[in-house]
Design a protein around this motif. Sequence first.
Motif, PDB file in Angstrom:
ATOM      1  N   ILE A  12      54.140  46.878  43.187  1.00  0.00           N
ATOM      2  CA  ILE A  12      53.065  46.323  44.008  1.00  0.00           C
ATOM      3  C   ILE A  12      52.916  44.833  43.717  1.00  0.00           C
ATOM      4  O   ILE A  12      52.575  44.053  44.603  1.00  0.00           O
ATOM      5  N   ALA A  13      53.198  44.425  42.490  1.00  0.00           N
ATOM      6  CA  ALA A  13      53.046  43.027  42.120  1.00  0.00           C
ATOM      7  C   ALA A  13      53.924  42.098  42.941  1.00  0.00           C
ATOM      8  O   ALA A  13      53.665  40.904  43.030  1.00  0.00           O
ATOM      9  N   PRO A  49      54.440  52.931  43.699  1.00  0.00           N
ATOM     10  CA  PRO A  49      53.069  53.368  43.461  1.00  0.00           C
ATOM     11  C   PRO A  49      52.173  53.104  44.660  1.00  0.00           C
ATOM     12  O   PRO A  49      52.189  52.014  45.240  1.00  0.00           O
ATOM     13  N   SER A  50      51.423  54.099  45.045  1.00  0.00           N
ATOM     14  CA  SER A  50      50.407  53.956  46.084  1.00  0.00           C
ATOM     15  C   SER A  50      49.064  53.786  45.387  1.00  0.00           C
ATOM     16  O   SER A  50      48.668  54.632  44.589  1.00  0.00           O
ATOM     17  N   GLU A  51      48.380  52.701  45.676  1.00  0.00           N
ATOM     18  CA  GLU A  51      47.187  52.353  44.911  1.00  0.00           C
ATOM     19  C   GLU A  51      46.197  51.632  45.824  1.00  0.00           C
ATOM     20  O   GLU A  51      46.598  50.914  46.745  1.00  0.00           O
ATOM     21  N   THR A  52      44.919  51.847  45.603  1.00  0.00           N
ATOM     22  CA  THR A  52      43.908  51.076  46.311  1.00  0.00           C
ATOM     23  C   THR A  52      43.894  49.659  45.762  1.00  0.00           C
ATOM     24  O   THR A  52      43.891  49.467  44.543  1.00  0.00           O
ATOM     25  N   VAL A  53      43.899  48.668  46.649  1.00  0.00           N
ATOM     26  CA  VAL A  53      43.974  47.278  46.201  1.00  0.00           C
ATOM     27  C   VAL A  53      42.810  46.470  46.763  1.00  0.00           C
ATOM     28  O   VAL A  53      42.283  46.760  47.838  1.00  0.00           O
ATOM     29  N   VAL A  57      32.062  33.994  47.343  1.00  0.00           N
ATOM     30  CA  VAL A  57      33.092  35.034  47.443  1.00  0.00           C
ATOM     31  C   VAL A  57      33.929  35.057  46.173  1.00  0.00           C
ATOM     32  O   VAL A  57      34.278  36.131  45.660  1.00  0.00           O
ATOM     33  N   ARG A  58      34.267  33.883  45.625  1.00  0.00           N
ATOM     34  CA  ARG A  58      35.030  33.836  44.372  1.00  0.00           C
ATOM     35  C   ARG A  58      34.266  34.518  43.241  1.00  0.00           C
ATOM     36  O   ARG A  58      34.852  35.207  42.406  1.00  0.00           O
ATOM     37  N   ASP A  59      32.947  34.301  43.198  1.00  0.00           N
ATOM     38  CA  ASP A  59      32.139  34.938  42.158  1.00  0.00           C
ATOM     39  C   ASP A  59      32.178  36.461  42.282  1.00  0.00           C
ATOM     40  O   ASP A  59      32.314  37.180  41.290  1.00  0.00           O
ATOM     41  N   VAL A  60      32.054  36.944  43.510  1.00  0.00           N
ATOM     42  CA  VAL A  60      32.100  38.390  43.730  1.00  0.00           C
ATOM     43  C   VAL A  60      33.492  38.933  43.426  1.00  0.00           C
ATOM     44  O   VAL A  60      33.641  39.998  42.818  1.00  0.00           O
ATOM     45  N   ARG A  61      34.524  38.190  43.810  1.00  0.00           N
ATOM     46  CA  ARG A  61      35.898  38.601  43.498  1.00  0.00           C
ATOM     47  C   ARG A  61      36.089  38.720  41.987  1.00  0.00           C
ATOM     48  O   ARG A  61      36.717  39.669  41.503  1.00  0.00           O
ATOM     49  N   ALA A  62      35.548  37.771  41.237  1.00  0.00           N
ATOM     50  CA  ALA A  62      35.658  37.827  39.773  1.00  0.00           C
ATOM     51  C   ALA A  62      34.932  39.036  39.208  1.00  0.00           C
ATOM     52  O   ALA A  62      35.372  39.644  38.223  1.00  0.00           O
ATOM     53  N   LEU A  63      33.826  39.413  39.843  1.00  0.00           N
ATOM     54  CA  LEU A  63      33.091  40.594  39.398  1.00  0.00           C
ATOM     55  C   LEU A  63      33.914  41.859  39.615  1.00  0.00           C
ATOM     56  O   LEU A  63      33.924  42.771  38.783  1.00  0.00           O
ATOM     57  N   LEU A  64      34.619  41.922  40.741  1.00  0.00           N
ATOM     58  CA  LEU A  64      35.391  43.118  41.077  1.00  0.00           C
ATOM     59  C   LEU A  64      36.705  43.188  40.322  1.00  0.00           C
ATOM     60  O   LEU A  64      37.232  44.272  40.062  1.00  0.00           O
ATOM     61  N   ASN A  65      37.266  42.022  39.992  1.00  0.00           N
ATOM     62  CA  ASN A  65      38.540  41.954  39.294  1.00  0.00           C
ATOM     63  C   ASN A  65      38.279  42.100  37.793  1.00  0.00           C
ATOM     64  O   ASN A  65      37.169  42.304  37.361  1.00  0.00           O
ATOM     65  N   GLY A  66      39.294  41.984  36.968  1.00  0.00           N
ATOM     66  CA  GLY A  66      39.085  42.027  35.527  1.00  0.00           C
ATOM     67  C   GLY A  66      40.214  42.686  34.778  1.00  0.00           C
ATOM     68  O   GLY A  66      40.930  43.541  35.312  1.00  0.00           O
ATOM     69  N   GLY A  67      40.384  42.264  33.521  1.00  0.00           N
ATOM     70  CA  GLY A  67      41.467  42.788  32.688  1.00  0.00           C
ATOM     71  C   GLY A  67      41.282  44.217  32.255  1.00  0.00           C
ATOM     72  O   GLY A  67      42.188  44.799  31.642  1.00  0.00           O
ATOM     73  N   ASP A  68      40.110  44.819  32.539  1.00  0.00           N
ATOM     74  CA  ASP A  68      39.884  46.195  32.147  1.00  0.00           C
ATOM     75  C   ASP A  68      40.545  47.185  33.106  1.00  0.00           C
ATOM     76  O   ASP A  68      40.556  48.383  32.854  1.00  0.00           O
ATOM     77  N   LEU A  69      41.094  46.696  34.205  1.00  0.00           N
ATOM     78  CA  LEU A  69      41.706  47.587  35.185  1.00  0.00           C
ATOM     79  C   LEU A  69      43.080  48.060  34.699  1.00  0.00           C
ATOM     80  O   LEU A  69      43.915  47.244  34.313  1.00  0.00           O
ATOM     81  N   ASP A  70      43.283  49.362  34.732  1.00  0.00           N
ATOM     82  CA  ASP A  70      44.581  49.944  34.378  1.00  0.00           C
ATOM     83  C   ASP A  70      45.366  50.137  35.662  1.00  0.00           C
ATOM     84  O   ASP A  70      45.326  51.183  36.285  1.00  0.00           O
ATOM     85  N   THR A  71      46.066  49.091  36.065  1.00  0.00           N
ATOM     86  CA  THR A  71      46.684  49.060  37.377  1.00  0.00           C
ATOM     87  C   THR A  71      48.185  48.870  37.284  1.00  0.00           C
ATOM     88  O   THR A  71      48.706  48.306  36.315  1.00  0.00           O
ATOM     89  N   GLU A  72      48.884  49.342  38.312  1.00  0.00           N
ATOM     90  CA  GLU A  72      50.319  49.082  38.431  1.00  0.00           C
ATOM     91  C   GLU A  72      50.562  47.651  38.882  1.00  0.00           C
ATOM     92  O   GLU A  72      51.700  47.181  38.894  1.00  0.00           O
ATOM     93  N   LEU A  73      49.496  46.983  39.264  1.00  0.00           N
ATOM     94  CA  LEU A  73      49.616  45.658  39.848  1.00  0.00           C
ATOM     95  C   LEU A  73      49.497  44.584  38.797  1.00  0.00           C
ATOM     96  O   LEU A  73      48.692  44.685  37.875  1.00  0.00           O
ATOM     97  N   GLY A  74      50.272  43.518  38.944  1.00  0.00           N
ATOM     98  CA  GLY A  74      50.204  42.397  38.017  1.00  0.00           C
ATOM     99  C   GLY A  74      50.112  41.085  38.752  1.00  0.00           C
ATOM    100  O   GLY A  74      50.940  40.206  38.570  1.00  0.00           O
ATOM    101  N   VAL A  75      49.111  40.946  39.625  1.00  0.00           N
ATOM    102  CA  VAL A  75      48.956  39.725  40.407  1.00  0.00           C
ATOM    103  C   VAL A  75      47.967  38.815  39.717  1.00  0.00           C
ATOM    104  O   VAL A  75      46.897  39.251  39.298  1.00  0.00           O
ATOM    105  N   GLU A  76      48.345  37.559  39.594  1.00  0.00           N
ATOM    106  CA  GLU A  76      47.442  36.580  38.978  1.00  0.00           C
ATOM    107  C   GLU A  76      46.441  36.080  40.021  1.00  0.00           C
ATOM    108  O   GLU A  76      46.798  35.826  41.148  1.00  0.00           O
TER     109      GLU A  76
END
Length: 310
Positions: free
Chosen positions: A156-157, A275-279, A291-310
């Motif tokens: 996915i990355a 991998p099929s994953e909600t993104v 919007v950036r502030d809300v995006r930062a709230l939703l994002n985070g290093g605690d996510l155990d994801t197949e995705l590795g997008v910066e």
Amino acid sequence: MGETIPIAVPRKGRPLESVLDRLASRLDIADLADEISSTLRHEKALTKGTLDASEENVYHRLADYSAVDDPTEPEYTLVRDTRAGKPRRIVFDSVTIPLDDATGLDVPTDDTEIQLVGREEPFRSLRTHEFALGFDSADLVLEEVVELRPDPLDRIADVNARIDPADTDVQVVTGLGDTVYHTLMGSPEAVPSATSLDRDFLAEYDGPLCIEPRYERLVRAVLGTSALEDIEFKYPADGREEEAAIADTGIGVYLTVTGSTAREHGLLLGEQLFPSETVLLESTPEVTTAVRDVRALLNGGDLDTELGVE
């Protein structure tokens, strides 16, 4: 008065539950998330006929569920389900969630609120610039906009690298870790003993490959066009279980979680192709400071994801 940031979300199913779980892990909305998920599971069971539908009719239930005078309470709506008879099904419509410093995050959320807005295909709502942020299945991005190339796509990355900016401004931000896999399957008769059922097998394979029609472009992207030169796609007949159709065809690709249904049909499970994953998605031109502030709230290093997008 603060700003309201609308976020497009699926109307039902695993992707919506994943979004609600993510929000519940970042905000104090566990009860709200559970209420929405429980209501929609109940309605799904009624639509599928696994629960007795002799209770109040669908319009009365819709009125009972929806609190139209209070946007901080969930509201629901009706859609036509694709099942036999096309019954009306209650699905999620919207809810507004105020944000404040109680989140405990280093994100300035004073007087800001988010509004989750249900859409049948949130990704398409972002493509038309209706929303700056949204959640949808990574599958839909592959089905709609990634470039088809001879070489395969297996992470996915790497999706953003195959999105032509002339085609869409939408980019993948991160995944939610609710991963299931598009898995290669085969009957024992179609796979020689001691042979690995993987991409290398497909590269040498010459014959039918059973897939769901809606996944054709996705499968072309995931496997690469070079591997499909001698392969003919076959589709399950209407109403036919996918694993049963694959067993008849010999080789196929379908989504699996545990693979138990595939094994019940005598199928061998091969390589997990993609991998099929909600993104979490963003429409870049619509991104503001809020919007950036809300995006930062939703994002985070605690996510155990197949995705590795910066």
